[in-house]
Write a protein that holds these residues in place. Structure first.
Motif, PDB file in Angstrom:
ATOM      1  N   UNK A   1     -21.347  40.982  92.251  1.00 33.09           N
ATOM      2  CA  UNK A   1     -22.747  41.150  91.872  1.00 33.09           C
ATOM      3  C   UNK A   1     -22.855  42.556  91.305  1.00 33.09           C
ATOM      4  N   UNK A   2     -23.131  42.678  90.033  1.00 28.66           N
ATOM      5  CA  UNK A   2     -23.083  43.977  89.375  1.00 28.66           C
ATOM      6  C   UNK A   2     -24.447  44.657  89.264  1.00 28.66           C
ATOM      7  N   UNK A   3     -25.486  44.084  89.856  1.00 27.84           N
ATOM      8  CA  UNK A   3     -26.811  44.706  89.802  1.00 27.84           C
ATOM      9  C   UNK A   3     -26.755  46.100  90.414  1.00 27.84           C
ATOM     10  N   UNK A   4     -27.253  47.093  89.685  1.00 25.47           N
ATOM     11  CA  UNK A   4     -27.256  48.460  90.175  1.00 25.47           C
ATOM     12  C   UNK A   4     -25.899  49.123  90.178  1.00 25.47           C
ATOM     13  N   UNK A   5     -24.921  48.525  89.511  1.00 25.16           N
ATOM     14  CA  UNK A   5     -23.547  49.050  89.495  1.00 25.16           C
ATOM     15  C   UNK A   5     -23.083  49.174  88.047  1.00 25.16           C
ATOM     16  N   UNK A   6     -23.352  50.297  87.405  1.00 25.25           N
ATOM     17  CA  UNK A   6     -23.108  50.408  85.959  1.00 25.25           C
ATOM     18  C   UNK A   6     -21.659  50.268  85.550  1.00 25.25           C
ATOM     19  N   UNK A   7     -20.729  50.860  86.282  1.00 18.46           N
ATOM     20  CA  UNK A   7     -19.326  50.755  85.886  1.00 18.46           C
ATOM     21  C   UNK A   7     -18.786  49.354  86.147  1.00 18.46           C
ATOM     22  N   UNK A   8     -19.187  48.755  87.237  1.00 21.82           N
ATOM     23  CA  UNK A   8     -18.767  47.379  87.498  1.00 21.82           C
ATOM     24  C   UNK A   8     -19.317  46.440  86.432  1.00 21.82           C
ATOM     25  N   UNK A   9     -20.595  46.604  86.081  1.00 22.80           N
ATOM     26  CA  UNK A   9     -21.212  45.730  85.082  1.00 22.80           C
ATOM     27  C   UNK A   9     -20.531  45.865  83.728  1.00 22.80           C
ATOM     28  N   UNK A  10     -20.203  47.102  83.353  1.00 23.53           N
ATOM     29  CA  UNK A  10     -19.561  47.314  82.054  1.00 23.53           C
ATOM     30  C   UNK A  10     -18.191  46.661  82.007  1.00 23.53           C
ATOM     31  N   UNK A  11     -17.432  46.767  83.088  1.00 22.36           N
ATOM     32  CA  UNK A  11     -16.103  46.141  83.119  1.00 22.36           C
ATOM     33  C   UNK A  11     -16.193  44.623  83.234  1.00 22.36           C
ATOM     34  N   UNK A  12     -17.225  44.137  83.918  1.00 25.62           N
ATOM     35  CA  UNK A  12     -17.391  42.686  84.046  1.00 25.62           C
ATOM     36  C   UNK A  12     -17.720  42.034  82.713  1.00 25.62           C
ATOM     37  N   UNK A  13     -18.286  42.809  81.784  1.00 23.76           N
ATOM     38  CA  UNK A  13     -18.664  42.262  80.476  1.00 23.76           C
ATOM     39  C   UNK A  13     -17.477  42.123  79.529  1.00 23.76           C
ATOM     40  N   UNK A  14     -16.321  42.678  79.889  1.00 24.28           N
ATOM     41  CA  UNK A  14     -15.155  42.628  79.018  1.00 24.28           C
ATOM     42  C   UNK A  14     -14.504  41.247  79.062  1.00 24.28           C
ATOM     43  N   UNK A  15     -13.897  40.856  77.946  1.00 28.78           N
ATOM     44  CA  UNK A  15     -13.133  39.613  77.927  1.00 28.78           C
ATOM     45  C   UNK A  15     -11.905  39.743  78.817  1.00 28.78           C
ATOM     46  N   UNK A  16     -11.509  38.618  79.410  1.00 28.56           N
ATOM     47  CA  UNK A  16     -10.305  38.629  80.242  1.00 28.56           C
ATOM     48  C   UNK A  16      -9.066  38.468  79.364  1.00 28.56           C
ATOM     49  N   UNK A  17      -8.019  39.244  79.619  1.00 32.16           N
ATOM     50  CA  UNK A  17      -6.759  39.056  78.890  1.00 32.16           C
ATOM     51  C   UNK A  17      -6.084  37.764  79.343  1.00 32.16           C
ATOM     52  N   UNK A  18      -5.140  37.320  78.574  1.00 35.90           N
ATOM     53  CA  UNK A  18      -4.462  36.058  78.888  1.00 35.90           C
ATOM     54  C   UNK A  18      -3.327  36.225  79.890  1.00 35.90           C
ATOM     55  N   UNK A  19      -2.557  37.289  79.774  1.00 38.21           N
ATOM     56  CA  UNK A  19      -1.370  37.464  80.616  1.00 38.21           C
ATOM     57  C   UNK A  19      -1.771  37.714  82.061  1.00 38.21           C
ATOM     58  N   UNK A  20      -1.110  37.054  83.027  1.00 38.60           N
ATOM     59  CA  UNK A  20      -1.463  37.254  84.441  1.00 38.60           C
ATOM     60  C   UNK A  20      -1.392  38.708  84.901  1.00 38.60           C
ATOM     61  N   UNK A  21      -0.393  39.474  84.434  1.00 31.06           N
ATOM     62  CA  UNK A  21      -0.295  40.850  84.917  1.00 31.06           C
ATOM     63  C   UNK A  21      -1.460  41.700  84.412  1.00 31.06           C
ATOM     64  N   UNK A  22      -1.972  41.375  83.225  1.00 32.71           N
ATOM     65  CA  UNK A  22      -3.132  42.102  82.719  1.00 32.71           C
ATOM     66  C   UNK A  22      -4.418  41.635  83.402  1.00 32.71           C
ATOM     67  N   UNK A  23      -4.467  40.372  83.768  1.00 37.73           N
ATOM     68  CA  UNK A  23      -5.597  39.892  84.560  1.00 37.73           C
ATOM     69  C   UNK A  23      -5.618  40.585  85.923  1.00 37.73           C
ATOM     70  N   UNK A  24      -4.443  40.806  86.505  1.00 38.71           N
ATOM     71  CA  UNK A  24      -4.373  41.509  87.789  1.00 38.71           C
ATOM     72  C   UNK A  24      -4.927  42.921  87.643  1.00 38.71           C
TER      73      UNK A  24
END
Length: 293
Positions: free
Chosen positions: A135-158
């Motif tokens: 839940x990113x409400x009130x969490x600016x850095x978490x919200x910004x990172x949550x908005x990014x696309x997920x990479x395909x490779x598992x190690x980058x997803x980790x």
């Protein structure tokens, strides 16, 4: 130890942070990440010229004041020194691409043939599920990172999951510090006072000796720190409450996993945590107090 709303003990929430933090922090220490930063124009004689724009890039081309607010414990002068020129050197989009290339190369160097292991893929899937439940409400850095696309490779997803989860925790930690009435420099002085790291290590956050001494005097007046800079019993209790509140605020994403799945993730992360620490990239002492709080 206190259990959180989802049934996960706070000690387990903190352990998962301890395991994931080095996996995230590779970005700020790996030579591959420095090389990628240098390739787009950043100085790399020390880590700060790339640290600030790498970490702030998900926020977009924001001002130094906004970064100082989100990062909290760094001197605003230090933030401005590195953020004011950052977006003139490269765009946030270029930095996001560079940091992913750097992490890809660094993880391949550190994990070697384990990069394609089923254990890494399983850990990535579990960590991603927790990260996507933030839940990113009130969490600016978490919200910004949550908005990014997920990479395909598992190690980058980790890595991306570790990053989102640690920024989610960090945003909550700032809230806990605010509730405790600790301003940015006081938060460091009080943390040094309980032995989380040396005063010399905290000097890397850019505060002047005069600012440090003034903050210490304010904490002495509150009965939280002795004149020699060590914590009083009240100061130790306040920091304990800050860390417990931080664990409580960080617990939400882990409710998406069962207790068995959380235990399994701890088991899976172990070998990759060891690999990162064994690489010699991480400093022996950090300002986060991992292993000491």
């Amino acid at each position: 130890m206190v259990k959180q709303d989802g049934g996960l003990e706070s000690s387990r929430v903190r352990q998962l942070w301890h395991l994931l933090e080095p996996l995230h922090a590779v970005l700020y220490y790996a030579p591959e990440a420095f090389e990628e930063a240098a390739a787009i124009g950043y100085a790399t004689e020390e880590r700060w010229p790339s640290y600030f724009p790498y970490r702030a890039a998900p926020l977009g081309p924001v001002s130094a004041e906004q970064v100082a607010s989100a990062f909290y414990s760094f001197s605003p002068r230090m933030v401005a020194e590195h953020i004011d020129p950052a977006w003139k050197i490269a765009t946030p989009e270029a930095l996001l691409a560079a940091r992913m290339r750097g992490v890809d190369r660094a993880y391949r160097a550190i994990f070697a043939d384990r990069i394609d292991s089923p254990e890494l893929a399983e850990a990535a899937a579990l960590a991603r599920r927790a990260a996507e439940a933030t839940n990113t409400a009130g969490r600016p850095l978490a919200a910004a990172n949550a908005a990014l696309d997920w990479p395909q490779a598992p190690h980058l997803q980790l890595w991306q999951a570790a990053t989102l989860l640690r920024e989610h925790r960090g945003d909550g930690h700032i809230a806990a510090l605010l509730v405790a009435g600790l301003d940015p420099v006081e938060s460091l002085v009080s943390f040094a006072a309980i032995g989380a790291a040396s005063v010399e290590r905290f000097e890397s956050r850019g505060w002047s000796p005069e600012e440090w001494a003034s903050a210490r005097d304010r904490l002495v007046a509150r009965g939280l720190v002795h004149v020699d800079g060590t914590a009083t019993e009240a100061g130790r209790e306040l920091r304990r409450s800050v860390e417990e509140r931080t664990d409580q605020l960080a617990a939400g994403p882990w409710q998406s996993l069962t207790l068995d799945e959380a235990d399994r993730l701890v088991e899976l992360l172990g070998e990759f945590w060891v690999a990162v620490l064994s690489s010699g990239l991480m400093p022996s002492e950090t300002t986060l107090g991992i292993g000491k709080v």
